[in-house]
Design a protein around this motif. Structure first.
Motif, short mmCIF file in Angstrom:
data_model
loop_
_atom_site.label_atom_id
_atom_site.label_comp_id
_atom_site.label_asym_id
_atom_site.label_seq_id
_atom_site.Cartn_x
_atom_site.Cartn_y
_atom_site.Cartn_z
N MET A 1 0.83 4.12 -3.00
CA MET A 1 0.52 5.52 -3.25
C MET A 1 2.13 6.55 -2.96
O MET A 1 1.61 7.09 -3.83
CB MET A 1 0.55 5.64 -1.57
CG MET A 1 -0.54 6.58 -1.12
SD MET A 1 -0.67 7.32 0.84
CE MET A 1 -2.01 6.07 0.97
N ALA B 1 1.38 10.44 -0.51
CA ALA B 1 1.45 9.99 -0.14
C ALA B 1 2.34 10.67 1.38
O ALA B 1 2.33 10.50 2.94
CB ALA B 1 2.95 8.70 -0.70
N SER C 1 0.36 -1.39 0.23
CA SER C 1 0.24 0.11 0.07
C SER C 1 0.47 1.23 -0.31
O SER C 1 0.64 2.48 -0.77
CB SER C 1 -0.94 -0.62 0.88
OG SER C 1 -1.80 -0.75 0.80
#
Length: 270
Positions: free
Chosen positions: A150, A158, A146
């Motif tokens: 991102m 992020a 993840s």
């Protein structure tokens, strides 16, 4: 069962394909093809150092590949165009590695095996290293998926979410160095980047989500490894390059499918 060299070769090819799949997706998304080349080409220098010091080739390749990847990461954004920097680092590392190998006296070296792989000579110890490295790469990718996704798709988002793109870049660097060390026995220094990029690029037109693309890349890489191995056995061709040729054919078929689908969905002009 593992006494059959073809079974060992098939297991080695599958291990590399599974490790290369998620990494290849991030390399395609980040447009980092040259980054993979630079890290892979540095492996030749790691081979030379390992043989000179009588240490494990896997350990030497891992350390040098990791140092190269870290060096490229640190130098990026400091006044050098990224493609120029990576091109210089990739070709310089390979050249220095080949020159270093030529100075090794009293050591018999099959240079072609390191450049293009020697999957048919994979032993049980090699299989343990390949699948151990594959497991580590997959665990690392699953753990950071993840955050990596991102930071790849939207670095600003992020940052806002508390994810450091630089840290995720280092995670990717570590995984890539490990992948190179694992794959050198199978496809060699010159073809590692191909196995990273081709299956991921072939999976892209067939996927709607990043997760599906990673799975499809693993499937395509596995099919390329097994079909390339079989074709090499039948036609008596070099195995590593034949596996990459199989991956290239699958990429061509995927591109053709995308073109046909795009043509069929176009609305005719009135």
């Amino acid at each position: 069962m593992l006494d059959d060299f073809m079974i060992r070769a098939a297991l080695a090819g599958l291990g590399v394909a599974l490790a290369a799949a998620p990494l290849g997706c991030f390399i395609v998304w980040r447009r980092m093809a040259y980054f993979g080349d630079a890290t892979a080409h540095a492996a030749m220098l790691g081979v030379a150092i390992s043989l000179a010091m009588s240490t494990s080739v896997f350990a030497g390749v891992l350390v040098v590949s990791l140092l190269m990847a870290l060096l490229v990461t640190l130098l990026s954004g400091r006044g050098y165009a990224m493609d120029t920097l990576l091109g210089v680092m990739a070709h310089s590392a390979l050249a220095f590695g080949l020159v270093a190998v030529s100075f090794l006296s009293g050591i018999r070296i099959d240079l072609m095996a390191y450049l293009f792989g020697d999957i048919l000579s994979v032993g049980k110890a090699d299989l343990a290293i390949i699948w151990g490295g594959t497991a580590l790469v997959l665990i690392l990718m699953a753990w950071r998926w993840s955050a990596l996704l991102m930071s790849t798709l939207n670095p600003d988002l992020a940052h806002a979410g508390g994810v450091s793109p630089k840290r995720e870049q280092l995670v990717l660097t570590l995984a890539l160095a490990l992948m190179v060390a694992v794959a050198i026995k199978v496809v060699g220094v010159l073809l590692i980047a191909s196995m990273l990029i081709l299956p991921a690029a072939a999976a892209r037109p067939l996927s709607r989500t990043p997760e599906v693309m990673a799975v499809m890349a693993a499937v395509i890489g596995s099919v390329a490894s097994l079909s390339g191995l079989r074709a090499s056995y039948i036609m008596d061709t070099p195995t590593g390059p034949t596996i990459v040729c199989a991956a290239a054919i699958l990429f061509a078929l995927s591109s053709l499918f995308r073109a046909l689908r795009h043509t069929s969905t176009e609305t005719p002009a009135h």
